[in-house]
Motif scaffolding. Structure first.
Motif, mmCIF file in Angstrom:
data_model
loop_
_atom_site.group_PDB
_atom_site.id
_atom_site.type_symbol
_atom_site.label_atom_id
_atom_site.label_comp_id
_atom_site.label_asym_id
_atom_site.label_seq_id
_atom_site.Cartn_x
_atom_site.Cartn_y
_atom_site.Cartn_z
ATOM 1 N N MET A 225 -1.175 34.328 -4.078
ATOM 2 C CA MET A 225 -2.344 33.640 -3.535
ATOM 3 C C MET A 225 -3.498 33.729 -4.529
ATOM 4 S SD MET A 225 -4.390 34.346 0.040
ATOM 5 C CE MET A 225 -5.865 33.413 0.446
ATOM 6 N N SER A 226 -4.092 32.606 -4.875
ATOM 7 C CA SER A 226 -5.164 32.587 -5.862
ATOM 8 C C SER A 226 -6.450 33.146 -5.265
ATOM 9 C CB SER A 226 -5.404 31.163 -6.361
ATOM 10 O OG SER A 226 -5.806 30.321 -5.305
ATOM 11 N N ASN A 227 -7.272 33.708 -6.117
ATOM 12 C CA ASN A 227 -8.550 34.259 -5.701
ATOM 13 C C ASN A 227 -9.587 33.141 -5.703
ATOM 14 O OD1 ASN A 227 -11.057 35.506 -5.514
ATOM 15 N ND2 ASN A 227 -10.410 37.297 -6.689
ATOM 16 N N PRO A 228 -10.133 32.760 -4.530
ATOM 17 C CA PRO A 228 -11.078 31.636 -4.490
ATOM 18 C C PRO A 228 -12.357 31.910 -5.261
ATOM 19 C CG PRO A 228 -11.007 32.752 -2.376
ATOM 20 C CD PRO A 228 -9.884 33.310 -3.190
ATOM 21 N N TYR A 229 -12.751 33.168 -5.362
ATOM 22 C CA TYR A 229 -13.961 33.490 -6.113
ATOM 23 C C TYR A 229 -13.730 33.308 -7.615
ATOM 24 C CZ TYR A 229 -15.725 35.317 -1.731
ATOM 25 O OH TYR A 229 -16.142 35.425 -0.419
ATOM 26 N N ARG A 230 -12.530 33.631 -8.084
ATOM 27 C CA ARG A 230 -12.219 33.388 -9.492
ATOM 28 C C ARG A 230 -12.214 31.896 -9.783
ATOM 29 N NH1 ARG A 230 -7.379 35.611 -9.789
ATOM 30 N NH2 ARG A 230 -8.216 37.689 -10.213
ATOM 31 N N GLU A 231 -11.771 31.115 -8.818
ATOM 32 C CA GLU A 231 -11.703 29.669 -9.009
ATOM 33 C C GLU A 231 -13.088 29.049 -9.178
ATOM 34 O OE1 GLU A 231 -8.964 27.837 -9.391
ATOM 35 O OE2 GLU A 231 -7.820 29.712 -9.308
ATOM 36 N N ILE A 232 -14.067 29.464 -8.369
ATOM 37 C CA ILE A 232 -15.383 28.830 -8.471
ATOM 38 C C ILE A 232 -16.074 29.172 -9.791
ATOM 39 C CG2 ILE A 232 -15.692 28.735 -5.959
ATOM 40 C CD1 ILE A 232 -17.647 31.082 -6.206
ATOM 41 N N PHE A 233 -15.755 30.332 -10.349
ATOM 42 C CA PHE A 233 -16.409 30.714 -11.603
ATOM 43 C C PHE A 233 -15.712 30.137 -12.833
ATOM 44 C CE2 PHE A 233 -18.360 34.017 -8.928
ATOM 45 C CZ PHE A 233 -19.680 33.820 -9.303
ATOM 46 N N ARG A 234 -14.665 29.365 -12.615
ATOM 47 C CA ARG A 234 -14.063 28.631 -13.722
ATOM 48 C C ARG A 234 -14.856 27.379 -14.074
ATOM 49 N NH1 ARG A 234 -7.551 29.043 -12.239
ATOM 50 N NH2 ARG A 234 -7.313 31.240 -12.864
ATOM 51 N N ALA A 235 -15.741 26.969 -13.179
ATOM 52 C CA ALA A 235 -16.578 25.800 -13.453
ATOM 53 C C ALA A 235 -17.499 26.096 -14.629
ATOM 54 C CB ALA A 235 -17.405 25.449 -12.220
ATOM 55 N N PRO A 236 -17.643 25.170 -15.573
ATOM 56 C CA PRO A 236 -18.491 25.396 -16.749
ATOM 57 C C PRO A 236 -19.922 25.763 -16.357
ATOM 58 C CG PRO A 236 -17.158 23.423 -17.040
ATOM 59 C CD PRO A 236 -16.971 23.851 -15.614
ATOM 60 N N GLY A 237 -20.412 26.847 -16.907
ATOM 61 C CA GLY A 237 -21.791 27.264 -16.673
ATOM 62 C C GLY A 237 -22.019 28.077 -15.421
ATOM 63 N N ALA A 238 -21.003 28.203 -14.555
ATOM 64 C CA ALA A 238 -21.196 28.878 -13.270
ATOM 65 C C ALA A 238 -21.551 30.351 -13.436
ATOM 66 C CB ALA A 238 -19.954 28.727 -12.402
ATOM 67 N N LYS A 239 -20.855 31.038 -14.311
ATOM 68 C CA LYS A 239 -21.119 32.464 -14.506
ATOM 69 C C LYS A 239 -22.551 32.681 -15.001
ATOM 70 C CE LYS A 239 -16.332 33.738 -15.570
ATOM 71 N NZ LYS A 239 -15.417 34.249 -16.637
ATOM 72 N N GLY A 240 -22.986 31.827 -15.904
ATOM 73 C CA GLY A 240 -24.310 31.984 -16.494
ATOM 74 C C GLY A 240 -25.434 31.821 -15.489
ATOM 75 N N PHE A 241 -25.428 30.709 -14.718
ATOM 76 C CA PHE A 241 -26.548 30.506 -13.797
ATOM 77 C C PHE A 241 -26.476 31.451 -12.603
ATOM 78 C CE2 PHE A 241 -23.802 27.196 -11.706
ATOM 79 C CZ PHE A 241 -23.918 27.604 -10.383
ATOM 80 N N ALA A 242 -25.262 31.872 -12.210
ATOM 81 C CA ALA A 242 -25.150 32.819 -11.099
ATOM 82 C C ALA A 242 -25.708 34.182 -11.494
ATOM 83 C CB ALA A 242 -23.698 32.946 -10.656
ATOM 84 N N ALA A 243 -25.387 34.636 -12.720
ATOM 85 C CA ALA A 243 -25.890 35.925 -13.192
ATOM 86 C C ALA A 243 -27.405 35.896 -13.363
ATOM 87 C CB ALA A 243 -25.220 36.299 -14.513
ATOM 88 N N ALA A 244 -27.914 34.834 -13.988
ATOM 89 C CA ALA A 244 -29.363 34.710 -14.178
ATOM 90 C C ALA A 244 -30.078 34.606 -12.836
ATOM 91 C CB ALA A 244 -29.670 33.492 -15.043
#
Length: 406
Positions: free
Chosen positions: A1-20
């Motif tokens: 079963m895939s991790n849905p949270y890992r999936e959303i952070f595969r979107a370009p730029g998602a990690k950056g704006f979420a952390a900031a």
């Protein structure tokens, strides 16, 4: 079963704006209590510290939706950058005024100007919506943001007070201001994920608060905010009455922990139940779980009942923001989200006052009656608003469209 949270952070730029965005929103929890911790030490008067903090909080509750409304019209960078600059400068002036013992009026003026701080959680959710609009991943993203909000309130307040007590009175406010400046700068520099401007099909006049779904959800979450504050105030009073005042922070932490855990679980599920019905269930759970608080007569039982009471908070937030995304025009999304978040803040202010009065008048455990009343008031609000919440995406009412755009 895939991790849905890992999936959303595969979107370009998602990690950056979420952390900031996480760093930039820490002042939401740090600033109000940081003002109290700073001024109570520098001036020795709790009434003054509370008054300045309340001035900031209530003014921000009024200004934040107006700033978000401008964001929907002009874009995040064009509005957030200058608003944050005003807020940062004002916070610096407040710190200097406290340190240098400037006249009292300078404290209030600085607090008023600092309230220009924009609603970063709304900006972050708008970016998630831009990426995952009308896709199931958006529900997971909103779940993550609700959990992030919980972490902010758990860590922010403790960090602010801890720094002020351990280092120097202004330390908590100084850290809060640095987080605001650095986090917001990092956030707005990420232009690739900034939502594009959308023009309303019926013009740009009017405010998102004119929509019935926004009114219903905001009112419901005002009552939920009352429950938040009441749980904190009554817990402090109860643990003191039971002779274990040091246990208050642990019990309050457990309250947030319950919400944190269930929020992560719910966000990972692929639920198909309609959002309005889901909101009824979540709010009903909040209302029902306030009742056991009335019977807690030991610190251990208080911790258990508080943990249970906190379980439904994150699911309620996740569903509420999902409904806002579905019910308001795309051109007013940021403002709509901000109104709901403002409702939570207003409820917390009202709840702290009401619970404090009840505790002083009738005893520590009686404070939880405020939670019970607020819980069932929130449930009644949602039940009466089911028809409005079940509709489709709305457009601006005709009477609002008749007004010229500002």
């Amino acid at each position: 079963m895939s991790n849905p949270y890992r999936e959303i952070f595969r979107a370009p730029g998602a990690k950056g704006f979420a952390a900031a965005g996480f760093i930039a929103r820490l002042p939401i929890a740090m600033a109000p209590i940081g003002i109290v911790a700073m001024l109570s030490q520098t001036h020795g008067e709790y009434w003054l510290a509370g008054a300045v903090s309340a001035t900031y909080a209530l003014t921000n509750a009024f200004l934040a939706p107006q700033i978000s409304r401008l964001v929907d019209r002009a874009g995040q960078t064009a509005v957030v950058a200058p608003a944050t600059a005003v807020s940062v400068i004002a916070f610096v002036l407040l710190i200097v005024a406290a340190n240098q013992d400037w006249p009292v009026w300078t404290l209030f003026v600085s607090a008023l100007l600092a309230a220009a701080m924009p609603s970063i959680p709304a900006m972050v959710r708008a970016r998630w919506t831009e990426i995952f609009r009308d896709r199931p991943e958006l529900y997971t993203a909103f779940a993550f943001e609700s959990v992030a909000d919980e972490l902010v309130y758990i860590a922010g307040a403790s960090l602010s007070v801890g720094l002020s007590v351990a280092l120097f009175p202004e330390a908590g406010m100084l850290a809060s201001t640095l987080f605001l400046a650095a986090g917001t700068a990092a956030f707005i520099l990420q232009r690739s994920t900034e939502p594009r401007l959308r023009q309303s099909a019926n013009g740009s006049g009017g405010s998102a608060i004119r929509f019935r779904p926004v009114q219903i959800i905001t009112l419901a979450l005002i009552f939920v905010g009352v429950i938040f504050a009441t749980a904190e105030v009554s817990t402090v009073a109860m643990t003191k009455e039971l002779g274990q005042p040091g246990a208050a922070s642990l019990v309050i932490g457990v309250y947030a922990l319950g919400s944190f855990i269930l929020g992560l679980i719910v966000g990972a599920l692929n639920l198909t139940m309609p959002l309005p019905r889901r909101l009824v269930i979540s709010v009903a759970a909040i209302a029902l779980t306030t009742v056991p608080l009335l019977f807690a007569d030991t610190v251990q039982l208080l911790a258990v009942t508080v943990f249970i009471s906190g379980l439904a908070i994150s699911p309620t937030f996740i569903t509420a923001f999902g409904l806002i995304e579905r019910r308001v025009p795309e051109s007013m999304l940021t403002e709509g989200i901000t109104w709901v978040m403002t409702g939570i803040g207003i409820g917390m202010a009202l709840g702290a006052f009401a619970a404090g009065w009840v505790v002083d008048a009738f005893g520590a455990r009686s404070g939880f009656w405020v939670s019970v009343v607020a819980g069932f008031a929130s449930l009644l609000t949602v039940l009466l608003g089911q028809r409005s919440l079940a509709g489709g995406r709305q457009e601006m009412p005709r009477e609002a469209l008749a007004q010229p755009a500002e």
